[in-house]
Design a protein around this motif. Structure first.
Motif, short mmCIF file in Angstrom:
data_model
loop_
_atom_site.label_atom_id
_atom_site.label_comp_id
_atom_site.label_asym_id
_atom_site.label_seq_id
_atom_site.Cartn_x
_atom_site.Cartn_y
_atom_site.Cartn_z
N GLY A 1 -4.04 8.78 -0.67
CA GLY A 1 -3.54 8.32 0.62
C GLY A 1 -4.09 6.96 0.96
N LEU A 2 -3.89 6.60 2.19
CA LEU A 2 -4.31 5.30 2.70
C LEU A 2 -5.79 5.04 2.47
CD1 LEU A 2 -3.11 2.90 4.28
CD2 LEU A 2 -3.79 4.07 6.37
N GLU A 3 -6.62 6.05 2.66
CA GLU A 3 -8.07 5.86 2.54
C GLU A 3 -8.50 5.50 1.12
OE1 GLU A 3 -6.85 10.02 2.04
OE2 GLU A 3 -6.61 8.67 3.73
N GLN A 4 -7.76 5.93 0.10
CA GLN A 4 -8.09 5.54 -1.27
C GLN A 4 -7.44 4.23 -1.67
OE1 GLN A 4 -6.57 8.71 -0.85
NE2 GLN A 4 -8.40 9.99 -0.98
N VAL A 5 -6.20 4.03 -1.30
CA VAL A 5 -5.43 2.90 -1.82
C VAL A 5 -5.69 1.61 -1.03
CG1 VAL A 5 -3.10 2.05 -2.30
CG2 VAL A 5 -3.67 4.46 -2.72
N ALA A 6 -5.78 1.67 0.28
CA ALA A 6 -5.93 0.46 1.09
C ALA A 6 -7.13 -0.39 0.69
CB ALA A 6 -5.98 0.80 2.58
N PRO A 7 -8.33 0.17 0.47
CA PRO A 7 -9.45 -0.69 0.07
C PRO A 7 -9.25 -1.38 -1.28
CG PRO A 7 -10.25 1.48 0.75
CD PRO A 7 -8.75 1.55 0.67
N VAL A 8 -8.58 -0.70 -2.21
CA VAL A 8 -8.31 -1.30 -3.51
C VAL A 8 -7.30 -2.43 -3.36
CG1 VAL A 8 -7.54 -0.86 -5.88
CG2 VAL A 8 -8.86 0.88 -4.65
N VAL B 1 0.84 -1.20 0.00
CA VAL B 1 0.00 0.00 0.00
C VAL B 1 0.87 1.25 0.00
CG1 VAL B 1 -1.67 1.33 1.36
CG2 VAL B 1 -2.01 -1.13 1.02
N GLU B 2 1.91 1.28 0.82
CA GLU B 2 2.80 2.44 0.88
C GLU B 2 3.51 2.67 -0.46
OE1 GLU B 2 5.27 1.61 4.27
OE2 GLU B 2 3.65 2.07 5.69
N CYS B 3 3.95 1.59 -1.09
CA CYS B 3 4.58 1.70 -2.40
C CYS B 3 3.59 2.27 -3.40
CB CYS B 3 5.08 0.32 -2.86
SG CYS B 3 5.88 0.29 -4.48
N TRP B 4 2.37 1.74 -3.40
CA TRP B 4 1.34 2.17 -4.34
C TRP B 4 1.04 3.66 -4.16
CZ3 TRP B 4 -3.43 -1.53 -5.04
CH2 TRP B 4 -4.05 -1.29 -6.25
N ILE B 5 0.93 4.11 -2.92
CA ILE B 5 0.69 5.53 -2.64
C ILE B 5 1.84 6.37 -3.17
CG2 ILE B 5 0.55 7.25 -0.78
CD1 ILE B 5 -1.01 5.08 0.85
N THR B 6 3.06 5.96 -2.89
CA THR B 6 4.24 6.73 -3.32
C THR B 6 4.32 6.79 -4.83
OG1 THR B 6 5.41 6.10 -1.30
CG2 THR B 6 6.76 6.87 -3.15
N VAL B 7 4.14 5.66 -5.50
CA VAL B 7 4.22 5.63 -6.96
C VAL B 7 3.11 6.49 -7.56
CG1 VAL B 7 4.03 4.15 -9.00
CG2 VAL B 7 5.44 3.43 -7.06
N ALA B 8 1.89 6.36 -7.06
CA ALA B 8 0.78 7.17 -7.59
C ALA B 8 1.04 8.66 -7.39
CB ALA B 8 -0.52 6.75 -6.91
N ASN B 9 1.56 9.02 -6.22
CA ASN B 9 1.76 10.43 -5.91
C ASN B 9 2.97 11.04 -6.62
OD1 ASN B 9 -0.53 10.67 -4.37
ND2 ASN B 9 0.51 10.23 -2.46
N THR B 10 3.78 10.20 -7.25
CA THR B 10 4.89 10.71 -8.06
C THR B 10 4.59 10.59 -9.56
OG1 THR B 10 6.07 8.59 -7.87
CG2 THR B 10 6.65 10.33 -6.30
#
Length: 181
Positions: A48-55, A27-36
């Motif tokens: 953030g966590l609220e969008q990525v974690a459920p997916v 999840v942290e990787c996904w957030i970082t990659v999406a935000n870059t």
């Protein structure tokens, strides 16, 4: 886990096989990659966590040895990148798989990890899942078709202007295939 140079690959094909720590890192990787600016399913950063974690939870819940797997790339015990390989259950298209969410954490880019993951997913698809071809969709305008092209993938279709990121920022969606495996 399979050792390949400095990168260790771990395949996850059942939800029970992924630890809470690995899930958190994914999840942290996904957030970082999406935000870059990564083309990984969240087009409008910041997320953030609220969008990525459920997916991520749905992706993990759907893991199954015959239908969906994660491939994790680890460097010194840390998640450096990951992708998802899936196949549809319909027998009409069960001979091909789809590669989704290909991502390398920005801190590990430039080391060939993405290319190694793509070579490994080809082997997994062919040797372990019995697939004959792989496909993926890539966002145009960010060089992804060149990256995949260097790895043997062929562009077989393009939907011009399919993705709208904002006023005046339309991008093509590119369908690519790797066949035979």
């Amino acid at each position: 886990m399979i050792r390949h140079g400095l990168v260790e690959f771990r395949q996850i094909s059942d939800p029970s096989e992924i630890s809470a720590r690995q899930t958190r890192e994914l999840v942290e990787c996904w957030i970082t990659v999406a935000n870059t600016g990564g083309a990984v399913g969240f087009a409008f950063p910041p997320v953030g966590l609220e969008q990525v974690a459920p997916v991520a939870e749905r992706l993990i819940a759907d893991l199954d040895p015959q239908r969906s797997r994660l491939l994790l790339a680890m460097v010194d015990g840390a998640l450096a990148g990951w992708l998802n390989l899936s196949r549809h259950v319909d027998p009409l298209v069960a001979h091909w798989g789809t590669v989704n969410r290909v991502q390398t954490h920005p801190g590990y880019r430039g080391r060939g990890i993405g290319a190694e993951m793509m070579h490994r997913v080809r082997q997994i698809g062919r040797d372990e899942m019995g697939l004959e071809q792989l496909r993926l969709y890539a966002r145009g305008g960010v060089g992804l078709e060149d990256f995949y092209g260097r790895l043997g993938w062929k562009e077989i279709g393009r939907w011009p202007g399919a993705l709208r990121f904002g006023a005046g920022d339309d991008r093509d969606e590119i369908l690519m295939v790797l066949a035979p495996l």
